[in-house]
Enzyme design. Structure first.
Site, PDB file in Angstrom:
ATOM      1  N   ARG A  85       0.873  -1.181   0.000  1.00 18.19           N
ATOM      2  CA  ARG A  85       0.000   0.000   0.000  1.00 18.19           C
ATOM      3  C   ARG A  85       0.909   1.230   0.000  1.00 18.19           C
ATOM      4  NH1 ARG A  85      -2.810   2.977   4.436  1.00 18.19           N
ATOM      5  NH2 ARG A  85      -4.733   3.902   3.611  1.00 18.19           N
ATOM      6  N   ASN A 162      -7.010   8.152   2.608  1.00 20.45           N
ATOM      7  CA  ASN A 162      -6.593   7.599   3.887  1.00 20.45           C
ATOM      8  C   ASN A 162      -7.368   8.236   5.046  1.00 20.45           C
ATOM      9  OD1 ASN A 162      -4.525   6.043   5.539  1.00 20.45           O
ATOM     10  ND2 ASN A 162      -4.220   8.105   6.351  1.00 20.45           N
ATOM     11  N   GLU A 163      -7.925   7.395   5.923  1.00 25.02           N
ATOM     12  CA  GLU A 163      -8.578   7.842   7.165  1.00 25.02           C
ATOM     13  C   GLU A 163      -9.356   9.140   6.939  1.00 25.02           C
ATOM     14  OE1 GLU A 163      -5.535   7.863  10.192  1.00 25.02           O
ATOM     15  OE2 GLU A 163      -5.111   5.720   9.902  1.00 25.02           O
ATOM     16  N   HIS A 229      -8.534   0.380  10.074  1.00 27.27           N
ATOM     17  CA  HIS A 229      -7.188   0.489  10.634  1.00 27.27           C
ATOM     18  C   HIS A 229      -7.261   0.126  12.110  1.00 27.27           C
ATOM     19  CE1 HIS A 229      -5.891   3.516   7.269  1.00 27.27           C
ATOM     20  NE2 HIS A 229      -6.301   2.337   6.803  1.00 27.27           N
ATOM     21  N   TYR A 231      -5.578   0.050  15.594  1.00 28.51           N
ATOM     22  CA  TYR A 231      -4.564   0.496  16.546  1.00 28.51           C
ATOM     23  C   TYR A 231      -5.150   0.342  17.958  1.00 28.51           C
ATOM     24  CZ  TYR A 231      -1.930   2.176  12.498  1.00 28.51           C
ATOM     25  OH  TYR A 231      -1.240   2.247  11.321  1.00 28.51           O
ATOM     26  N   GLU A 258      -4.337  -0.983   7.841  1.00 26.92           N
ATOM     27  CA  GLU A 258      -3.187  -0.582   8.667  1.00 26.92           C
ATOM     28  C   GLU A 258      -3.343  -1.231  10.027  1.00 26.92           C
ATOM     29  OE1 GLU A 258      -2.387   3.547   9.293  1.00 26.92           O
ATOM     30  OE2 GLU A 258      -2.641   4.092   7.186  1.00 26.92           O
ATOM     31  N   TRP A 287       1.496  -1.360   9.091  1.00 31.42           N
ATOM     32  CA  TRP A 287       2.131  -0.038   9.024  1.00 31.42           C
ATOM     33  C   TRP A 287       3.401  -0.089   9.857  1.00 31.42           C
ATOM     34  CZ3 TRP A 287       0.731   4.307   6.275  1.00 31.42           C
ATOM     35  CH2 TRP A 287       1.521   5.435   6.518  1.00 31.42           C
TER      36      TRP A 287
END
Length: 337
Positions: A85, A162-163, A229, A231, A258, A287
């Site tokens: 990516r 992205n995001e 994503h 996290y 991610e 990531w």
């Protein structure tokens, strides 16, 4: 009896003639569906043009900030990844990646037998972060570099932005995502599209999860993949499993676009992310390869872009249980499977 025997073939001939006129009209009114030119979504799965199931196993590479690190594509491939990516910029927050650069990136992906997921980073945290752009603006960027992407549908997936929302007004994600998808389709994009979740990609308010079906249906090609994503929000196996299983149950395509082993907002459960995606046959893209700022430098997989200097995170994602080396399969477009 003789008249009947003569009438039957006469009627049959008339019927046959009418059918001969009707069949072309029916064929014209309902054309056969064209064979896919590249990736497509079917029954909740991402398939290559060949019909082979494709499961992403790869990493993110911050190309737009490290444009001289072009050897990274070969190094990432050497670690057994099947996908990369690539971070690009529209020119609104960071220096624009022009058409020639995008074409060069696609070429490098193909040379190294990698599937290329291209994303625009300037949308990051829209609504929370100054300078972030809308998904509509990101779509305009893709249209401006379309000539580098046309005909590359077997090799390239377009990750629109992205995001694309932070935490403020993130409920607008649904309408804005639908509009961006339709804008690209109207501009002639036939690629599989990827859309990131709001809430800085982590979808803690479940906006993407709860509206994914309507977003997918808004794509006239029904060829959109969702990306979450993971996290600090995903700090337990239960949270990871629940989120991903809901998409699978709904037959909606989902990837972890991610994730890391640590983060400033909490400690993600990377073991659960790797194990769950492997169990469900879902893609993941860690990531990131290298070049993170010092405050999140622990997310580098290799030190200073040196493939011989794996960090603990790099060792985990490439060589650990359910990692890339053990689970990655090269795309059929390259391997001929």
């Amino acid at each position: 009896m003789k008249s009947r025997t003569r009438t039957v073939p006469r009627v049959a001939a008339v019927v046959a003639a009418l059918l001969g006129l009707l069949v072309p009209l029916l064929a014209f009114g309902a054309p056969a569906q064209a064979a896919p030119t590249g990736f497509r979504v079917q029954n909740g799965r991402l398939l290559e043009a060949s019909g082979n199931d494709f499961v992403m196993r790869g990493v993110n590479h911050a190309h737009t900030w490290y444009r001289n690190q072009t050897n990274s594509f070969a190094h990432i491939k050497a670690k057994r990844a099947n996908t990369v990516r690539v971070v690009l910029a529209s020119g609104d927050r960071w220096t624009r990646n022009d058409t020639a650069d995008v074409a060069s990136i696609v070429s490098r992906c193909k040379q190294n037998r990698l599937i290329c997921v291209l994303e625009v980073h300037d949308t990051t945290g829209y609504g929370d972060q100054s300078g972030a752009i809308t998904l509509s603006r990101a779509a305009d960027y893709w249209i401006s570099v379309k000539s580098a992407l046309a005909g590359q549908e077997k090799y390239v997936i377009v990750n629109i932005g992205n995001e694309p929302y932070g935490n403020n007004n993130s409920a607008r994600w649904t309408a804005d995502t639908k509009a961006a998808i339709q804008k690209l389709r109207n501009a002639g994009f036939n690629h599989t599209l990827m859309v990131d979740a709001p809430n800085w990609g982590q979808d803690w308010a479940f906006t993407m999860r709860d509206n994914a079906a309507s977003v997918f249906a808004a794509d006239p090609d029904r060829n959109t993949v969702f990306s979450v994503h993971m996290y600090g929000v995903f700090n337990t196996a239960a949270k990871v499993n629940d989120y991903l299983n809901r998409f699978v149950a709904a037959k909606l395509p989902i990837v972890v676009g991610e994730f890391g082993h640590n983060h400033s907002d909490g400690n993600p459960d990377e073991d659960a992310i790797l194990a769950t995606t492997q169990r469900l046959g879902l893609g993941y893209l860690g990531w990131s390869w290298s070049g993170n700022s010092s405050d999140v430098g622990y997310l580098d997989m290799v030190t200073s872009f040196d493939p011989s200097r794996l960090t603990s995170w790099g060792q985990r994602i490439f060589n650990g249980a359910n990692g890339i080396a053990a689970t990655s399969k090269e795309a059929a477009v390259y391997s001929g499977r």
